[in-house]
Write a protein that holds these residues in place. Structure first.
Motif, PDB file in Angstrom:
ATOM      1  N   GLY A 131      37.815  37.866  40.924  1.00  0.00           N
ATOM      2  CA  GLY A 131      36.657  37.509  41.727  1.00  0.00           C
ATOM      3  C   GLY A 131      35.472  38.407  41.417  1.00  0.00           C
ATOM      4  N   ALA A 132      34.300  37.945  41.788  1.00  0.00           N
ATOM      5  CA  ALA A 132      33.075  38.699  41.517  1.00  0.00           C
ATOM      6  C   ALA A 132      33.016  39.985  42.328  1.00  0.00           C
ATOM      7  CB  ALA A 132      31.860  37.832  41.822  1.00  0.00           C
ATOM      8  N   THR A 133      33.697  40.026  43.467  1.00  0.00           N
ATOM      9  CA  THR A 133      33.618  41.199  44.341  1.00  0.00           C
ATOM     10  C   THR A 133      34.772  42.173  44.111  1.00  0.00           C
ATOM     11  OG1 THR A 133      34.901  40.130  46.069  1.00  0.00           O
ATOM     12  CG2 THR A 133      32.504  39.816  46.115  1.00  0.00           C
ATOM     13  N   VAL A 134      35.603  41.945  43.114  1.00  0.00           N
ATOM     14  CA  VAL A 134      36.825  42.716  42.818  1.00  0.00           C
ATOM     15  C   VAL A 134      37.704  42.907  44.047  1.00  0.00           C
ATOM     16  CG1 VAL A 134      36.019  43.897  40.744  1.00  0.00           C
ATOM     17  CG2 VAL A 134      35.652  44.980  42.951  1.00  0.00           C
ATOM     18  N   ALA A 135      37.598  41.996  44.988  1.00  0.00           N
ATOM     19  CA  ALA A 135      38.458  42.036  46.166  1.00  0.00           C
ATOM     20  C   ALA A 135      39.514  40.941  46.103  1.00  0.00           C
ATOM     21  CB  ALA A 135      37.621  41.887  47.430  1.00  0.00           C
ATOM     22  N   GLU A 136      39.529  40.209  45.011  1.00  0.00           N
ATOM     23  CA  GLU A 136      40.547  39.167  44.859  1.00  0.00           C
ATOM     24  C   GLU A 136      40.846  38.951  43.380  1.00  0.00           C
ATOM     25  OE1 GLU A 136      36.573  37.728  44.946  1.00  0.00           O
ATOM     26  OE2 GLU A 136      37.608  37.942  46.847  1.00  0.00           O
ATOM     27  N   TYR A 137      42.034  38.413  43.133  1.00  0.00           N
ATOM     28  CA  TYR A 137      42.457  38.097  41.770  1.00  0.00           C
ATOM     29  C   TYR A 137      43.442  36.941  41.844  1.00  0.00           C
ATOM     30  CZ  TYR A 137      46.857  40.379  42.908  1.00  0.00           C
ATOM     31  OH  TYR A 137      48.041  40.703  43.497  1.00  0.00           O
ATOM     32  N   CYS A 138      43.686  36.311  40.723  1.00  0.00           N
ATOM     33  CA  CYS A 138      44.667  35.229  40.628  1.00  0.00           C
ATOM     34  C   CYS A 138      45.310  35.307  39.238  1.00  0.00           C
ATOM     35  CB  CYS A 138      43.995  33.874  40.827  1.00  0.00           C
ATOM     36  SG  CYS A 138      45.127  32.477  40.677  1.00  0.00           S
ATOM     37  N   ILE A 139      46.627  35.408  39.191  1.00  0.00           N
ATOM     38  CA  ILE A 139      47.378  35.441  37.936  1.00  0.00           C
ATOM     39  C   ILE A 139      48.310  34.232  37.962  1.00  0.00           C
ATOM     40  CG2 ILE A 139      48.960  36.789  36.515  1.00  0.00           C
ATOM     41  CD1 ILE A 139      48.033  39.223  38.245  1.00  0.00           C
ATOM     42  N   TYR A 140      48.410  33.525  36.844  1.00  0.00           N
ATOM     43  CA  TYR A 140      49.230  32.317  36.862  1.00  0.00           C
ATOM     44  C   TYR A 140      49.766  31.974  35.482  1.00  0.00           C
ATOM     45  CZ  TYR A 140      44.915  30.208  35.184  1.00  0.00           C
ATOM     46  OH  TYR A 140      43.791  29.921  34.470  1.00  0.00           O
ATOM     47  N   ALA A 141      50.754  31.079  35.478  1.00  0.00           N
ATOM     48  CA  ALA A 141      51.332  30.552  34.234  1.00  0.00           C
ATOM     49  C   ALA A 141      51.953  29.198  34.534  1.00  0.00           C
ATOM     50  CB  ALA A 141      52.392  31.488  33.673  1.00  0.00           C
TER      51      ALA A 141
END
Length: 172
Positions: A131-141
């Motif tokens: 995310g732009a605010t470095v308060a979220e992320y998403c990792i997937y496959a």
């Protein structure tokens, strides 16, 4: 007459036909075993993908409250540098993960080159969106059976529609 039935004239061993039949039976059994192991190998690769994504997520969570890890402050996630959507093995998450694991392979599409476009490629890396605010992320496959497994700051699980997430907010 005793010369005809002497032990010197009897040959011990198997005939060529007997050996060929045994080799053919062993070959058929081996092919049956190899065919039946295909789905088990795919499930093993999927289990490794899920475990890897959970490990990456765990490292991200531990890095969240460590300013020496994330380089920002005590409430930010590590910026993974995913301009192409790929997590490369050379990236690290502080001291919590020395290298990002790579996809076990198997010909399945696992990463997007442009998350907004949703195009997939089999590059061998896991996928991430920060995310732009470095308060979220998403990792997937994407798994071998078509399902999409994701992990984010809110938890880990399967995408309900098997569509890859295009934003961090699309991660469950």
């Amino acid at each position: 007459m005793t010369h005809i039935f002497s032990s010197k004239s009897k040959q011990k061993g198997f005939t060529l036909i007997e050996l060929l039949v045994v080799i053919a039976v062993i070959g058929m059994l081996a092919s049956i075993v190899l065919v039946s192991l295909g789905p088990a190998r795919a499930k093993a690769r999927d289990a490794k993908r899920v475990a890897d994504i959970r490990q990456i997520s765990l490292a991200m969570e531990m890095c969240f409250s460590d300013s020496t890890c994330n380089g920002v402050n005590d409430s930010s996630y590590k910026i993974l540098g995913v301009t192409t959507g790929r997590l490369t093995a050379s990236q690290i998450i502080g001291t919590y993960m020395g290298t990002i694991p790579i996809d076990p392979g198997g010909g399945t599409a696992t990463c997007t080159t442009a998350p907004a476009a949703g195009s997939e490629t089999s590059g061998g890396e896991y996928c991430a969106i920060t995310g732009a605010t470095v308060a979220e992320y998403c990792i997937y496959a994407r798994l071998s059976d078509g399902r999409v497994f994701t992990a984010s700051e809110t938890g880990a699980g399967y995408m309900p529609t098997n569509i890859i997430p295009t934003t961090v907010f699309a991660c469950p």
